[in-house]
Write an enzyme that holds these catalytic residues in place. Structure first.
Site, mmCIF file in Angstrom:
data_model
loop_
_atom_site.group_PDB
_atom_site.id
_atom_site.type_symbol
_atom_site.label_atom_id
_atom_site.label_comp_id
_atom_site.label_asym_id
_atom_site.label_seq_id
_atom_site.Cartn_x
_atom_site.Cartn_y
_atom_site.Cartn_z
ATOM 1 C CG ASP A 24 15.258 26.237 28.092
ATOM 2 O OD1 ASP A 24 15.059 24.563 28.644
ATOM 3 O OD2 ASP A 24 14.252 27.107 29.160
ATOM 4 C CG ASN A 72 19.728 21.559 35.850
ATOM 5 O OD1 ASN A 72 20.617 21.501 34.698
ATOM 6 N ND2 ASN A 72 18.492 21.614 35.932
HETATM 7 C C1 FPP Z 1 18.078 23.282 28.872
HETATM 8 O O1 FPP Z 1 16.838 22.489 28.227
HETATM 9 C C2 FPP Z 1 18.998 22.621 29.327
HETATM 10 C C3 FPP Z 1 20.096 21.305 29.391
HETATM 11 C C4 FPP Z 1 19.492 21.456 31.493
HETATM 12 C C5 FPP Z 1 21.037 21.083 29.750
HETATM 13 C C6 FPP Z 1 22.040 22.347 28.611
HETATM 14 C C7 FPP Z 1 23.800 20.912 28.266
HETATM 15 C C8 FPP Z 1 24.038 21.540 27.038
HETATM 16 C C9 FPP Z 1 23.597 22.119 25.686
HETATM 17 C C10 FPP Z 1 25.134 20.253 26.676
HETATM 18 C C11 FPP Z 1 26.463 21.250 27.937
HETATM 19 C C12 FPP Z 1 27.124 20.007 28.047
HETATM 20 C C13 FPP Z 1 28.676 20.927 28.380
HETATM 21 C C14 FPP Z 1 29.758 19.253 27.341
HETATM 22 C C15 FPP Z 1 28.600 21.331 28.760
HETATM 23 P P1 FPP Z 1 15.923 20.996 28.753
HETATM 24 O O2 FPP Z 1 16.815 19.951 28.887
HETATM 25 O O3 FPP Z 1 15.060 21.861 29.771
HETATM 26 O O4 FPP Z 1 15.193 21.538 27.013
HETATM 27 P P2 FPP Z 1 13.645 21.455 27.442
HETATM 28 O O5 FPP Z 1 13.194 23.017 28.550
HETATM 29 O O6 FPP Z 1 12.788 21.840 26.348
HETATM 30 O O7 FPP Z 1 12.162 19.926 27.685
#
Ligand code: FPP
Length: 253
Positions: A24, A72
């Site tokens: 996250d 998501n």
């Molecule tokens: C949460 O951060 C992250 C995600 C929803 C996506 C995680 C995905 C990756 C790290 C890429 C994975 C890719 C592959 C190829 C497996 P957020 O967007 O909720 O961050 P925030 O809480 O700061 O808004």
């Protein structure tokens, strides 16, 4: 203790066999840099590749990450499309490297809702790495813990398992992560202190480590801090410390 791997500062028993991570904080990491959220997800992929190799170096057998949850899809279309495209780019960029380093890749989640292109990329990753055994990376994509429990029940019923035959061991065999032992250590980056529908069944006795570190900043120092915290934990699995000694003392009393 002496060992050839400089990262193995603990005895093997202190090293979790299976680490699970809620990655996250990508969006906030990008925002801090006045960049779009996608920029954070892109950096998150680099962090994931570094982390899987760091886990392998430390003798961890399984790493499971939450890449896209069943929930998501509620994000803006642009972000969802961006994440799907990012997977294709990541597979093209990193698959050979991970395969050469002995990483086995498994995709866990509902594949029926993703595009043919994405499904083909997952299949390519799984096929190319299926004989690797240094570490298994399970990427949870379009995954939710509740989805997993429901799909396991459905499969058991479809297999003709009767209600009175169903127990925890049997149902566990139908769970999407049946190829891995339950996670010993569950890490969540990004400062939130919740499970968010990740590994609801499997994390029953996991040790939890929450860190404020945003996922793209997660590196060796944060991983080692989480492993050190794990090594200090006293795991009892609902029993008592040193159950054998306790049973003996009860008998002799
Ligand atoms: C949460 O951060 C992250 C995600 C929803 C996506 C995680 C995905 C990756 C790290 C890429 C994975 C890719 C592959 C190829 C497996 P957020 O967007 O909720 O961050 P925030 O809480 O700061 O808004």
């Amino acid at each position: 203790m002496s060992c050839s791997n400089p990262h193995l500062v603990h005895s093997k028993a202190d090293i979790p066999r299976h680490v699970a991570i809620v990655m996250d904080g990508n969006g906030r990491w990008a925002k801090k840099r006045f960049m779009p959220r996608f920029f954070g997800h892109k950096a998150g992929v680099d962090s994931l590749v570094k982390t899987v190799l760091a886990c392998a170096d430390r003798g961890i057998d399984y790493l499971t990450v939450y890449a896209f949850s069943s929930e998501n899809w509620r994000r803006p279309t642009e972000e969802v499309t961006g994440l799907m495209g990012l997977v294709l780019v990541a597979v093209a960029k990193y698959l050979t490297k991970l395969a050469d380093k002995g990483v086995r890749i498994r995709i866990v989640g509902d594949r029926t809702q993703v595009s043919d292109k994405l499904r083909a990329a997952w299949e390519q990753a799984e096929t190319l790495t299926r004989d690797n055994n240094r570490i298994t990376l399970s990427v949870c994509f379009n995954y939710g813990g509740r989805w997993d429990i429901v799909q396991a029940c459905r499969q058991a019923i479809a297999d003709g398992v009767l209600a009175n035959e169903l127990d925890e061991d049997k149902l566990a065999r139908y769970m999407a992560l049946a190829h891995a032992p339950d996670p010993d250590l569950f890490i969540r980056t990004g400062g939130e202190v919740r499970v968010s529908n990740f590994l609801l069944w499997q994390a029953a006795y996991s040790e939890f480590v929450f860190t404020d570190c945003l996922w793209p900043d997660f590196g060796d120092a944060e991983l080692d801090a989480a492993l050190a915290a794990f090594a200090r934990r006293d795991r009892r699995f609902g029993g008592v410390k040193d159950a054998a000694t306790h049973a003996e003392s009860l008998q002799s009393a």
